[in-house]
Write an enzyme that holds these catalytic residues in place. Structure first.
Site, PDB file in Angstrom:
ATOM      1  N   CYS A 153      -0.540   4.083   2.207  1.00 23.08           N
ATOM      2  CA  CYS A 153      -0.308   3.921   3.647  1.00 23.08           C
ATOM      3  C   CYS A 153       1.150   4.204   4.000  1.00 23.08           C
ATOM      4  O   CYS A 153       1.437   4.800   5.023  1.00 23.08           O
ATOM      5  CB  CYS A 153      -0.621   2.491   4.104  1.00 23.08           C
ATOM      6  SG  CYS A 153      -2.059   1.757   3.353  1.00 23.08           S
ATOM      7  N   ASP A 154       2.080   3.731   3.169  1.00 17.73           N
ATOM      8  CA  ASP A 154       3.482   3.700   3.598  1.00 17.73           C
ATOM      9  C   ASP A 154       4.425   4.588   2.783  1.00 17.73           C
ATOM     10  O   ASP A 154       5.570   4.810   3.201  1.00 17.73           O
ATOM     11  CB  ASP A 154       4.012   2.254   3.496  1.00 17.73           C
ATOM     12  CG  ASP A 154       3.188   1.301   4.345  1.00 17.73           C
ATOM     13  OD1 ASP A 154       2.716   1.729   5.405  1.00 17.73           O
ATOM     14  OD2 ASP A 154       3.012   0.129   3.940  1.00 17.73           O
TER      15      ASP A 154
ATOM     16  N   CYS B 222       0.825  -1.208   0.000  1.00 20.77           N
ATOM     17  CA  CYS B 222       0.000   0.000   0.000  1.00 20.77           C
ATOM     18  C   CYS B 222       0.861   1.262   0.000  1.00 20.77           C
ATOM     19  O   CYS B 222       1.391   1.660   1.044  1.00 20.77           O
ATOM     20  CB  CYS B 222      -0.916  -0.030   1.224  1.00 20.77           C
ATOM     21  SG  CYS B 222      -1.937   1.433   1.353  1.00 20.77           S
TER      22      CYS B 222
END
Ligand code: NAP
Length: 309
Positions: A134-135, A131
């Site tokens: 997300c990261d 992701c």
């Protein structure tokens, strides 16, 4: 006893929740390990009708949940550990708690497909991720070469997003043509920070010995040539697997675990309906999942009306 339990809080589950709640069925909606579903891991959703400027995936799901709750849906957090659909009422085990239901809508979505490498597993959260939203902004990826694996819309979206952070983004695809939609493919191929690596697969990720990503090993499928590409992060976007393990043996699925429907959203078990990515292997869009959630809710409502609930 619950009239309807909806399994999943992605687009399909929450749309089913809005409809069943408005039909006064007070649905219980189970949020599994990823509340809000995969869309919460997307950045801007540009193709959901009604949002000409695009909408943040997380915001869209939060709004859907609020909308469902406004009409009486109850969202419960917990893992579905087991189900018994062999007799009525249906029984669901959520974190050890037994829940009985007259009807069930399965909208459990799909999870990320893994390449299947030992090193991939060892380095997950240490530079290997599924992701970018997300990261991607983590300090370890800033101004570093990054690798995205895959050739679909997800991979293109991730690669494009990561150009904000990485020095160069290598897009590793096993063929020489992207599967992604034309608009996404054009966006990626015209971005000077994205370098496609065609006909290639990742055979290993280095270096589990020091607990961080330093490079990927690649094999060119046409020439057989092996190479090493230094990078600080590997973002894997090679598709999804339906989250349906818990229903195995209870409900008809295809060989890949997608729940099959017989008539509309009805599964082979009367009173159990299905919607969204755990069932749809073709379209897999936020809007089609929402549409399927709506259909499942209407089918479920009619089924319960037939029981004089
Ligand atoms: P996808 O379309 O199934 O693409 C998966 C990609 O990964 C394909 O390019 C495939 O290669 C490759 N792949 C699969 N298994 C592999 C393996 N073991 N090793 C290496 N490569 C592998 O999945 P997706 O990109 O996640 O998209 C899923 C659905 O969501 C699609 O319908 C897509 O349109 C939609 N989506 C839409 C948007 C958007 O509109 N903004 C964004 C994200 C996703 P091959 O091409 O060779 O099969």
């Amino acid at each position: 006893m619950e009239k309807v339990v909806i399994i999943g809080t992605g687009c399909a589950g929450l749309t089913a929740a809005i409809y069943t709640a408005r039909a006064n069925l007070a649905p219980l909606v189970l949020a599994g390990p990823m509340p809000g579903g995969l869309l919460t891991t997307t950045s801007i959703v540009e193709n959901y009708p009604g949002f000409p400027e695009g909408v943040d995936g997380y915001d869209l799901m939060t709004r859907m949940q609020k909308q469902a709750e406004r009409f009486g849906a109850r969202v419960k957090f917990g893992s579905l550990e087991g189900v018994d659909l062999s007799s009525k009422p249906f029984r669901l085990n959520v974190d050890g708690e037994n829940i009985e239901a007259q009807s069930v809508i399965i909208a459990s979505g799909a999870g990320h497909r893994h390449i299947g490498l030992d090193s991939e597993q060892k380095l997950e959260t240490r530079g290997v991720t599924y992701c970018a939203t997300c990261d991607g902004a983590l300090p370890m990826f800033r101004s570093q070469p990054l690798v995205v694996v895959g050739g679909g819309d997800s991979a293109c979206e991730e690669a494009h997003y990561l150009t904000r952070f990485g020095s160069t983004v290598y897009l590793i695809h096993r063929r020489d043509q992207l599967r992604a939609s034309k608009i996404m493919a054009d966006r990626v191929l015209s971005n000077p920070k994205i370098k496609p690596v065609w006909d290639s697969v990742v055979t290993d990720i280095l270096d589990p010995k020091i607990n961080k990503v330093t490079a990927v090993r690649l094999r060119n499928l046409k020439t057989g040539a092996e190479s090493e590409l230094p990078c600080a992060g590997v973002f894997i976007a090679i598709g999804h697997i339906p989250n349906t393990q818990v229903f195995r043996g209870q409900i008809t699925m295809d060989e890949d675990g997608y729940v099959q429907s017989t008539h509309g959203s009805q599964t082979n078990v009367e009173g159990v309906f299905v919607a969204g990515d755990c069932h749809d292997r073709v379209y897999r869009q936020a809007i089609t999942a929402a549409g399927e959630g709506c259909a499942a809710a209407i089918d479920c409502e009619r089924y319960l009306a037939g029981l004089h609930v």
